[in-house]
Design a protein around this motif. Structure first.
Motif, PDB file in Angstrom:
ATOM      1  N   LEU A   2      17.641  14.661  14.208  1.00 39.90           N
ATOM      2  CA  LEU A   2      18.634  15.140  13.254  1.00 39.90           C
ATOM      3  C   LEU A   2      18.141  16.387  12.537  1.00 39.90           C
ATOM      4  N   SER A   3      16.858  16.433  12.272  1.00 34.84           N
ATOM      5  CA  SER A   3      16.272  17.618  11.639  1.00 34.84           C
ATOM      6  C   SER A   3      16.430  18.837  12.545  1.00 34.84           C
ATOM      7  N   TYR A   4      16.257  18.650  13.833  1.00 35.17           N
ATOM      8  CA  TYR A   4      16.423  19.716  14.818  1.00 35.17           C
ATOM      9  C   TYR A   4      17.852  20.268  14.764  1.00 35.17           C
ATOM     10  N   VAL A   5      18.838  19.369  14.789  1.00 33.33           N
ATOM     11  CA  VAL A   5      20.244  19.784  14.734  1.00 33.33           C
ATOM     12  C   VAL A   5      20.529  20.498  13.414  1.00 33.33           C
ATOM     13  N   PHE A   6      20.092  19.918  12.311  1.00 31.26           N
ATOM     14  CA  PHE A   6      20.322  20.505  10.993  1.00 31.26           C
ATOM     15  C   PHE A   6      19.702  21.901  10.899  1.00 31.26           C
ATOM     16  N   LEU A  17      21.466  25.036  20.692  1.00 36.89           N
ATOM     17  CA  LEU A  17      21.230  23.606  20.517  1.00 36.89           C
ATOM     18  C   LEU A  17      21.273  22.876  21.852  1.00 36.89           C
ATOM     19  N   ARG A  18      20.241  22.103  22.120  1.00 35.13           N
ATOM     20  CA  ARG A  18      20.210  21.260  23.312  1.00 35.13           C
ATOM     21  C   ARG A  18      21.097  20.053  23.066  1.00 35.13           C
ATOM     22  N   ARG A  19      21.959  19.746  24.008  1.00 31.13           N
ATOM     23  CA  ARG A  19      22.801  18.565  23.873  1.00 31.13           C
ATOM     24  C   ARG A  19      21.983  17.331  24.256  1.00 31.13           C
ATOM     25  N   PHE A  20      22.171  16.264  23.496  1.00 28.46           N
ATOM     26  CA  PHE A  20      21.482  15.015  23.788  1.00 28.46           C
ATOM     27  C   PHE A  20      22.265  13.870  23.182  1.00 28.46           C
ATOM     28  N   ASP A  21      22.018  12.673  23.683  1.00 34.02           N
ATOM     29  CA  ASP A  21      22.644  11.461  23.157  1.00 34.02           C
ATOM     30  C   ASP A  21      21.738  10.940  22.047  1.00 34.02           C
ATOM     31  N   LEU A  22      22.219  11.000  20.829  1.00 32.98           N
ATOM     32  CA  LEU A  22      21.430  10.611  19.669  1.00 32.98           C
ATOM     33  C   LEU A  22      20.927   9.176  19.762  1.00 32.98           C
ATOM     34  N   PHE A  23      21.676   8.318  20.408  1.00 35.72           N
ATOM     35  CA  PHE A  23      21.322   6.910  20.467  1.00 35.72           C
ATOM     36  C   PHE A  23      20.509   6.536  21.706  1.00 35.72           C
ATOM     37  N   ASP A  24      20.213   7.491  22.553  1.00 35.99           N
ATOM     38  CA  ASP A  24      19.385   7.236  23.733  1.00 35.99           C
ATOM     39  C   ASP A  24      17.932   7.586  23.385  1.00 35.99           C
ATOM     40  N   VAL A  25      17.303   6.700  22.610  1.00 43.38           N
ATOM     41  CA  VAL A  25      15.957   6.989  22.115  1.00 43.38           C
ATOM     42  C   VAL A  25      14.931   7.086  23.233  1.00 43.38           C
ATOM     43  N   GLU A  26      15.219   6.491  24.369  1.00 42.94           N
ATOM     44  CA  GLU A  26      14.289   6.574  25.492  1.00 42.94           C
ATOM     45  C   GLU A  26      14.244   7.981  26.081  1.00 42.94           C
ATOM     46  N   ALA A  27      15.253   8.800  25.819  1.00 43.26           N
ATOM     47  CA  ALA A  27      15.298  10.170  26.350  1.00 43.26           C
ATOM     48  C   ALA A  27      14.718  11.185  25.371  1.00 43.26           C
ATOM     49  N   TYR A  28      14.310  10.751  24.180  1.00 47.65           N
ATOM     50  CA  TYR A  28      13.825  11.682  23.159  1.00 47.65           C
ATOM     51  C   TYR A  28      12.622  12.498  23.622  1.00 47.65           C
ATOM     52  N   ASP A  29      11.703  11.871  24.342  1.00 48.07           N
ATOM     53  CA  ASP A  29      10.512  12.612  24.789  1.00 48.07           C
ATOM     54  C   ASP A  29      10.905  13.822  25.626  1.00 48.07           C
ATOM     55  N   GLU A  30      11.857  13.651  26.534  1.00 44.56           N
ATOM     56  CA  GLU A  30      12.289  14.765  27.380  1.00 44.56           C
ATOM     57  C   GLU A  30      13.014  15.826  26.565  1.00 44.56           C
ATOM     58  N   VAL A  31      13.875  15.400  25.647  1.00 47.56           N
ATOM     59  CA  VAL A  31      14.597  16.361  24.804  1.00 47.56           C
ATOM     60  C   VAL A  31      13.606  17.158  23.965  1.00 47.56           C
TER      61      VAL A  31
END
Length: 52
Positions: A2-6, A17-31
């Motif tokens: 959220l800090s990144y988006v803000f 801005l890179r698009r990502f699914d906020l609720f897919d926490v398993e994908a956070y490392d790649e994002v």
């Protein structure tokens, strides 16, 4: 994430801005890896350079 988006919205760089699914926490490392690459290659300017 959220800090990144803000931050990108605050520095008027939302188009980078890179698009990502906020609720897919398993994908956070790649994002985060993509964001770091964007910062390194200049796709996203350093935050300090854009904050007024």
């Amino acid at each position: 994430m959220l800090s990144y988006v803000f931050t990108l919205r605050m520095i008027d760089a939302a188009d980078e801005l890179r698009r990502f699914d906020l609720f897919d926490v398993e994908a956070y490392d790649e994002v985060l890896a993509q964001v770091n690459r964007d910062l390194t290659d200049g796709t996203i300017p350093p935050f300090e350079a854009r904050i007024v």
